[in-house]
Design a protein around this motif. Structure first.
Motif, PDB file in Angstrom:
ATOM      1  N   PHE A 199       0.805  -1.295  -0.020  1.00  0.00           N
ATOM      2  CA  PHE A 199      -0.037  -0.053   0.046  1.00  0.00           C
ATOM      3  C   PHE A 199       0.875   1.160   0.045  1.00  0.00           C
ATOM      4  CE2 PHE A 199      -3.163  -2.861   2.183  1.00  0.00           C
ATOM      5  CZ  PHE A 199      -3.995  -2.965   1.121  1.00  0.00           C
ATOM      6  N   ASP A 200       0.261   2.115  -0.616  1.00  0.00           N
ATOM      7  CA  ASP A 200       1.056   3.641  -0.865  1.00  0.00           C
ATOM      8  C   ASP A 200      -0.130   4.457  -0.415  1.00  0.00           C
ATOM      9  OD1 ASP A 200       2.488   5.750  -0.947  1.00  0.00           O
ATOM     10  OD2 ASP A 200       2.678   5.798  -3.132  1.00  0.00           O
ATOM     11  N   ASN A 201      -0.437   4.856   0.743  1.00  0.00           N
ATOM     12  CA  ASN A 201      -1.579   5.968   1.065  1.00  0.00           C
ATOM     13  C   ASN A 201      -1.372   6.592   1.987  1.00  0.00           C
ATOM     14  OD1 ASN A 201      -2.067   4.045   3.291  1.00  0.00           O
ATOM     15  ND2 ASN A 201      -3.287   2.618   1.935  1.00  0.00           N
ATOM     16  N   ALA A 202      -2.334   7.426   2.401  1.00  0.00           N
ATOM     17  CA  ALA A 202      -2.265   8.261   3.965  1.00  0.00           C
ATOM     18  C   ALA A 202      -1.949   7.610   5.050  1.00  0.00           C
ATOM     19  CB  ALA A 202      -3.573   9.071   3.939  1.00  0.00           C
ATOM     20  N   LEU A 203      -2.043   6.379   5.274  1.00  0.00           N
ATOM     21  CA  LEU A 203      -1.795   5.573   6.312  1.00  0.00           C
ATOM     22  C   LEU A 203      -0.233   5.472   6.382  1.00  0.00           C
ATOM     23  CD1 LEU A 203      -4.655   2.975   6.986  1.00  0.00           C
ATOM     24  CD2 LEU A 203      -4.231   5.187   8.098  1.00  0.00           C
ATOM     25  N   THR A 204       0.222   4.632   5.110  1.00  0.00           N
ATOM     26  CA  THR A 204       1.858   4.560   5.238  1.00  0.00           C
ATOM     27  C   THR A 204       2.593   5.919   5.171  1.00  0.00           C
ATOM     28  OG1 THR A 204       1.412   4.634   2.833  1.00  0.00           O
ATOM     29  CG2 THR A 204       1.283   2.432   3.639  1.00  0.00           C
ATOM     30  N   SER A 205       1.912   6.941   4.623  1.00  0.00           N
ATOM     31  CA  SER A 205       2.855   8.494   4.692  1.00  0.00           C
ATOM     32  C   SER A 205       2.766   8.745   6.237  1.00  0.00           C
ATOM     33  CB  SER A 205       2.318   9.311   3.813  1.00  0.00           C
ATOM     34  OG  SER A 205       0.976   9.697   4.076  1.00  0.00           O
TER      35      SER A 205
END
Length: 605
Positions: free
Chosen positions: A431-437
């Motif tokens: 995943f590459d999304n708001a959580l990972t950032s």
């Protein structure tokens, strides 16, 4: 409409502040330079109005919309830091041929946009943009996120051509020899300062200080030219908001609570609210309206729910919110204050308690393994499933993995393995999304505070706030959410986590702040989900028929999911060998949403 520039705006107004035509939108500034279209409320508009008037600006001082253009003229994008409220708005600068789009701090108000064929389209609803696009395609990355979290954390939507402007961001677009866009972040949730590599907490903050600040926020959010009511579930959050309304002299016109204990309703913990709400209403001497909703009504609303939300969110809580909003509007109440966000800011979820336990004792893989055997001795049901998930979180030695898995609603092998072309034994998703950032942005912080930060990166704006806003707006009611005011977020950011959850008591600091105003049984009641008995509803009778029709007859589902694997998965769910109901409902929701979007006349490609 600026015909020469081919720029146009449309607005459907819900009048709350300044009900006259002088506040109609789109609003053109007095000098004709700016055109504003605005969804939301600016609670400190009178303060801003006085400041702007002192600098010589002329505008309709009775309207909060009217202060936006002159404030932008004065400060540009920095204007956003002056705003206290909830908003998604655009300002078109006719002189510079520049469009400014902005979304509020925490994403209370939605804002979708599409960039295609050299044009920018934006709206408060995804379906509005779909009516303009010539074709749409499924965003497979977003689909994987829905299957995992039940919502998409960040900018993706199910439609590849459409994105969400993230909370605390703005977009500028210039139309000079083509379209040029830029997105920047203007608000970042605060964190405790790092001192010597460790977070430093402000031990001077007290529950009394929090209560005083809450009263200021609630008083500000009672700004309105129409009657104001409130949600009152009998839980701590909504009860605290109503108590603050009473304490500050803004007694609600009416309060509302859903009662699902009627015909066909079960006793699965979803019909416990009303007796507590009655107790609070008597204690505070406020009128309470009982809104009944039975299971037939919930089943009737399920297939239409994803189009209402613009997202295939597998949570029928929105139907309960919609029922309250419709009842309130029929009573002439156009504004409702809610307790939404209290768990996200004050640490009320079970995952927050798990984070505190991990922070105190570390990861417990051996205990988790031993507990798994004990869990199998429990009868199958919601309690066992929650216990098993808790053990799974405890067993993750890596903090980042723990944090991401805290939001996973479905087992990744089960969820993503059902997609066509999925590899066998899939165990993770890149995943590459708001959580990972958010993981990167919170390095060095306490585990609980990192988790609370992630709540604001995804679960709060993309789930709770999304369904609260849209389920109310469809009924012509504005939902206000004082518990996630940035002033409260800032206050709680450097409160010691040991006070947010003290021992095994969630929301301890917040409960101490409001304890003197509420009945003791409200403070000590067990946490109850705001929703419906999804597992039972979807596996029997008409609910099962709805789900099976979506799983095995819907064209979008058939195009994207392996039907043989889906049949095996559903059979295991019905037999009780696996807990797949929420995943099945998520898949059904994606099919229903896509079917509804295609009905707009799009060429699906």
């Amino acid at each position: 409409m600026d015909e020469q520039e081919r720029v146009g705006f449309a607005h459907r107004r819900l009048s709350i502040i300044d009900l006259s035509n002088a506040a109609a939108q789109p609003m053109v500034s007095r000098d004709g330079r700016y055109v504003t279209t605005f969804n939301g409320e600016i609670f400190n508009y009178r303060v801003i109005s006085k400041m702007l008037s002192g600098k010589g600006y002329g505008f309709n001082a009775a309207s909060d919309t009217a202060v936006l253009a002159p404030l932008y003229d004065l400060k540009g994008p920095d204007m956003l830091h002056d705003l206290e409220g909830m908003f998604a708005f655009s300002i078109w600068d006719r002189q510079k041929k520049r469009l400014f789009l902005a979304r509020d701090h925490t994403g209370i108000k939605p804002l979708y946009y599409s960039l295609s064929s050299g044009r920018l389209i934006f709206a408060s609803e995804l379906k509005a943009i779909c009516r303009i696009l010539s074709s749409i395609t499924v965003d497979t990355d977003a689909l994987k996120e829905y299957l995992t979290f039940l919502w998409t954390p960040g900018e993706r939507t199910l439609v590849q051509q459409i994105r969400k402007l993230r909370p605390g961001h703005y977009l500028t677009a210039e139309f000079r020899e083509g379209l040029h866009t830029e997105i920047r972040r203007w608000y970042r949730p605060p964190q405790a300062p790092l001192i010597g590599g460790r977070p430093g907490y402000d031990h001077s903050k007290t529950p009394e200080g929090l209560r005083s600040l809450l009263d200021d926020v609630v008083s500000d959010q009672c700004t309105s030219d129409v009657p104001i009511g409130a949600f009152l579930s009998g839980g701590v959050d909504s009860s605290a908001v109503v108590a603050s309304m009473v304490a500050t002299g803004h007694r609600p016109t009416r309060t509302y609570c859903v009662d699902t204990s009627g015909r066909n309703a079960s006793n699965e913990g979803f019909d416990e609210d009303f007796p507590f709400a009655e107790r609070v209403a008597r204690h505070l001497n406020v009128p309470l309206t009982r809104v009944t909703l039975d299971e037939d009504a919930i089943l009737d609303g399920l297939p239409d729910l994803p189009l209402l939300l613009d997202e295939p969110t597998a949570d029928p809580a929105a139907l309960l919110v919609e029922a309250i909003a419709k009842h309130a509007r029929a009573d002439g109440v156009k504004v409702l204050l809610t307790g939404t966000g209290g768990d996200d800011i004050f640490s009320g979820y079970r995952r927050h308690l798990t984070a505190r336990l991990r922070e105190r004792f570390g990861a417990w893989p051996r205990i988790a393994q031993a507990g798994a055997g004990a869990a199998r001795l429990l009868p199958d049901g919601a309690t066992r499933r929650r216990f098993e998930k808790l053990l799974g979180l405890i067993g993750h030695a890596d903090s980042d993995t723990f944090l991401l898995n805290a939001f996973n609603q479905n087992s990744l092998p089960n969820a993503l393995g059902l997609l066509k072309g999925a590899s066998e034994g899939i165990t993770d998703a890149a995943f590459d999304n708001a959580l990972t950032s958010g993981l990167e942005e919170t390095k060095g912080q306490n585990l609980l505070n990192r988790l609370l930060y992630l709540e604001m990166c995804g679960f709060l704006p993309d789930h709770n706030l999304n369904y609260t806003d849209k389920a109310c707006m469809i009924a012509g009611v504005e939902a206000r959410v004082p518990l996630i005011d940035p002033r409260l977020i800032d206050f709680m950011s450097d409160v010691d986590p040991r006070l947010k959850i003290k021992g095994l008591e969630p929301k301890w600091f917040f409960k101490q702040a409001v304890a003197a105003r509420l009945p003791s049984e409200v403070l000590t009641r067990r946490k109850v989900g705001f929703g419906a008995p999804v597992r039972r509803l979807c596996t029997a009778g008409r609910g099962r028929e709805l789900i099976e029709a979506a799983l095995f007859s819907n064209s979008m589902v058939k195009d994207n999911f392996d039907q043989e694997k889906l049949r095996i998965f559903w059979d295991r769910t019905l037999s009780g060998r696996s807990d797949g109901v929420y995943l099945a409902l998520t898949i059904a929701m994606t099919g229903w949403l896509w079917e509804a979007l295609r009905a707009t006349g799009l060429r699906d490609s």
